[in-house]
Motif scaffolding. Structure first.
Motif, PDB file in Angstrom:
ATOM      1  N   GLY A  76       0.820  -1.208   0.000  1.00  9.86           N
ATOM      2  CA  GLY A  76       0.000   0.000   0.000  1.00  9.86           C
ATOM      3  C   GLY A  76       0.852   1.256   0.000  1.00  9.86           C
ATOM      4  O   GLY A  76       2.065   1.203  -0.202  1.00  9.86           O
ATOM      5  N   TYR A  78       0.491   6.020   0.353  1.00 10.84           N
ATOM      6  CA  TYR A  78      -0.294   7.235   0.564  1.00 10.84           C
ATOM      7  C   TYR A  78      -0.061   8.224  -0.568  1.00 10.84           C
ATOM      8  O   TYR A  78       0.991   8.227  -1.207  1.00 10.84           O
ATOM      9  N   PRO A  96     -15.064   3.693  -3.025  1.00  7.50           N
ATOM     10  CA  PRO A  96     -14.152   2.544  -2.855  1.00  7.50           C
ATOM     11  C   PRO A  96     -14.773   1.251  -3.347  1.00  7.50           C
ATOM     12  O   PRO A  96     -15.977   1.024  -3.230  1.00  7.50           O
ATOM     13  N   ALA A 100     -11.836  -2.592   0.191  1.00  7.37           N
ATOM     14  CA  ALA A 100     -10.758  -1.613   0.048  1.00  7.37           C
ATOM     15  C   ALA A 100     -10.668  -0.832   1.352  1.00  7.37           C
ATOM     16  O   ALA A 100     -11.587  -0.092   1.705  1.00  7.37           O
ATOM     17  N   THR A 102      -9.328   2.012   3.101  1.00  6.46           N
ATOM     18  CA  THR A 102      -8.726   3.293   2.782  1.00  6.46           C
ATOM     19  C   THR A 102      -9.055   4.295   3.879  1.00  6.46           C
ATOM     20  O   THR A 102      -9.551   3.936   4.946  1.00  6.46           O
ATOM     21  N   GLU A 251      -5.202   7.074   1.499  1.00  9.20           N
ATOM     22  CA  GLU A 251      -4.537   5.808   1.808  1.00  9.20           C
ATOM     23  C   GLU A 251      -4.942   4.680   0.860  1.00  9.20           C
ATOM     24  O   GLU A 251      -6.109   4.538   0.500  1.00  9.20           O
ATOM     25  N   VAL A 252      -3.957   3.886   0.478  1.00 15.21           N
ATOM     26  CA  VAL A 252      -4.167   2.533  -0.041  1.00 15.21           C
ATOM     27  C   VAL A 252      -3.514   1.597   0.972  1.00 15.21           C
ATOM     28  O   VAL A 252      -2.298   1.684   1.202  1.00 15.21           O
ATOM     29  N   HIS A 253      -4.306   0.730   1.592  1.00 19.57           N
ATOM     30  CA  HIS A 253      -3.769  -0.133   2.642  1.00 19.57           C
ATOM     31  C   HIS A 253      -2.998  -1.300   2.041  1.00 19.57           C
ATOM     32  O   HIS A 253      -3.298  -1.771   0.950  1.00 19.57           O
ATOM     33  N   TRP A 264      -7.618  -5.630   1.318  1.00 17.31           N
ATOM     34  CA  TRP A 264      -7.612  -4.951   0.018  1.00 17.31           C
ATOM     35  C   TRP A 264      -7.656  -6.036  -1.047  1.00 17.31           C
ATOM     36  O   TRP A 264      -6.719  -6.815  -1.194  1.00 17.31           O
ATOM     37  N   CYS A 270      -9.662   2.598  -4.927  1.00 12.32           N
ATOM     38  CA  CYS A 270     -10.493   3.631  -4.313  1.00 12.32           C
ATOM     39  C   CYS A 270     -10.410   4.864  -5.197  1.00 12.32           C
ATOM     40  O   CYS A 270      -9.325   5.211  -5.679  1.00 12.32           O
TER      41      CYS A 270
END
Length: 289
Positions: A76, A78, A96, A100, A102, A251-253, A264, A270
């Motif tokens: 992930g 940012y 999203p 997801a 986020t 955020e992308v986790h 995810w 997202c």
């Protein structure tokens, strides 16, 4: 600037004013052990070279899209605003995929991971509109958790309240009690639009801010970070780290051993659009209705 005082943070065509950042980790709380040491103590596998994978960010048809880099890799990251902000109201629309995990970080440090996070955990046992403390004792302050309902073919078709009996990450009274306002899950479910755009509004006011969230005009949660009580959370120490201004980050986790691809999904994205901010004079007061 529009007549309502909001100015765009995203121009709809480029990533100008933003920069990608990887999911690097610092201490669990100011002066505390490192997150990696904490992983070790829990018997969790450490992430491998996360600093090389800041997620993938792109603009498509006026929409800002975030996804893992590469999709399905589990890494992930940012997207962080170049500009820092003190007191403000932030408006954005989000869409999203499921699942997801986020969110929107505020008062975030530019080059480290500390900051307050407004959760958009669109995944099993996820909280939407609540709060988490990145590098701030990992406090969780959430009003409810959600899950998904599926059709006969197993396809997700909408959100439902999380079942505490089967929840991977149940909402406890302690998590709700950290909030000065907590909406009922039914109020949220009435306004959430599945597989469509939803508006998130965040108000952040104060040196140690009162943070308030709304989804599609419904007030979801309010948190007073100056009076918050949670294990290892020290408001004075937090202020020493964050100060009274910080960056905004999307955020992308990453995936982890706790949730795996339920955190995810492979190929999940997202999407964000109409990101606007209105700076407020210091001392504007707490959350509004």
């Amino acid at each position: 600037m529009s007549n309502d005082g909001f100015v765009p943070l995203f121009d709809g065509v480029s990533l100008a004013g933003w920069h990608a950042a990887p999911r690097i980790y610092g201490s669990v709380y100011p002066g505390g052990p490192s997150v990696l040491e904490h992983f070790d103590s829990l018997g969790l596998e450490r992430p491998v070279e996360p600093e090389k994978h800041p997620a993938r960010w792109k603009v498509e048809d006026g929409v800002l899209v975030g996804e893992q880099d590469a999709p399905g890799s589990g890494y992930g990251g940012y997207l962080v605003s170049d500009q820092a902000f003190g007191d403000f109201e932030l408006l954005l629309e989000m869409r999203p995929d499921w699942p997801a995990d986020t969110g929107v970080m505020i008062r975030r440090q530019r080059d480290s991971w500390e900051g307050f996070q407004v959760l958009v955990d669109h995944r099993p046992s996820g909280g939407i509109g609540g709060f988490f403390g990145n590098g701030l004792a990992s406090f969780s302050a959430v009003p409810f958790a959600i899950d998904v309902v599926r059709d006969d073919a197993g396809r997700p078709t909408g959100l439902v309240a999380d079942n505490p009996a089967t929840s991977v990450e149940p909402v406890t009274e302690a998590k709700r009690d950290r909030l000065s306002y907590a909406a009922d899950v039914d109020d949220f479910l009435k306004v959430w639009r599945w597989d469509d755009w939803n508006e998130l509004r965040i108000r952040c006011v104060g040196a140690m801010p009162v943070i308030t969230t709304w989804i599609n005009g419904v007030k979801i949660a309010e948190l007073d970070t100056a009076t918050l009580e949670s294990p290892n959370y020290d408001a004075d120490a937090v202020f020493e780290v964050l100060g009274d201004r910080g960056h905004i980050a999307l955020e992308v986790h990453d995936n982890d051993s706790m949730f795996g691809e339920a955190r995810w999904g492979v190929g999940a994205q997202c999407r964000w659009r109409n990101i606007r901010i209105k700076e407020l004079p210091a001392g504007s007061g707490g959350g509004s209705q």
